[in-house]
Design a protein around this motif. Structure first.
Motif: not given
Length: 193
Positions: A29-37, A83-93
């Motif tokens: 879920a943390r690494l889900a991308t819009w292209s997978e939806m 889909v769920f970006p981290g605070a800096k817009g990249k991958e969530m920690d």
């Protein structure tokens, strides 16, 4: 309620709710991308490389899961496709969910709940399936667990897609009802009380 009332990052709140609705592992879920939806098909297609079984897995998106995604679109980052970006817009920690749940522990326990860890979100999903009357083998398929019963695995060629879709929709409706106050839990007093 504790998650909603918290001041945690909105993407983390949405990720937690999305995990409860889908039963997905935190990393998936943390690494889900819009292209997978595949929103036109109400489906999230997790590529084999991010799935524990090394096989593509398709999760039906209930109406409530889709509403979480609609809220996530509002925080969509131009920096990435997450889909769920981290605070800096990249991958969530990797530890974001664990830290957020740890910070909530006191509030959750004050409301009668238990301290949660990220895997408990997945366990909650599985428990809801049982409480909602979903057959165990369908629930396990929704969790993307390998069929343990050898005879069924060998002889049963049915893919159970329709049953799995119904299960994810049941969880979505149940969580939506809980959020709207429609499914109140009323403790039953013992005879001695």
């Amino acid at each position: 309620a504790a998650v909603d009332e918290s001041d945690m990052h909105l993407a983390t709140k949405l990720l937690i709710e999305f995990q409860v609705l889908t039963g997905a592992r935190t990393g998936e879920a943390r690494l889900a991308t819009w292209s997978e939806m595949r929103l036109d098909r109400e489906q999230w297609v997790i590529p084999a490389g991010r799935v524990k079984s090394d096989r593509e897995f398709r999760i039906h998106l209930s109406a409530h899961a889709q509403s979480v995604l609609a809220r996530a679109k509002a925080i969509r980052s131009d920096e990435s496709d997450f889909v769920f970006p981290g605070a800096k817009g990249k991958e969530m920690d990797k530890m974001a969910t664990a830290r957020a749940l740890a910070r909530l522990a006191e509030r959750v326990e004050a409301k009668g709940g238990k301290k949660l860890r990220p895997h408990d979100l997945r366990r909650t999903f599985r428990t809801m399936l049982s409480r909602l009357g979903v057959q165990p083998h369908i629930a396990e398929l929704c969790m993307n667990h390998q069929e343990t019963e050898t005879m069924r695995r060998v002889y049963d060629g049915h893919d159970y897609s329709a049953e799995m879709i119904l299960a994810w929709d049941l969880v979505g409706s149940h969580v939506a009802s809980l959020r709207n106050g429609g499914a109140l839990v009323i403790p039953i007093m013992s005879r001695r009380a």
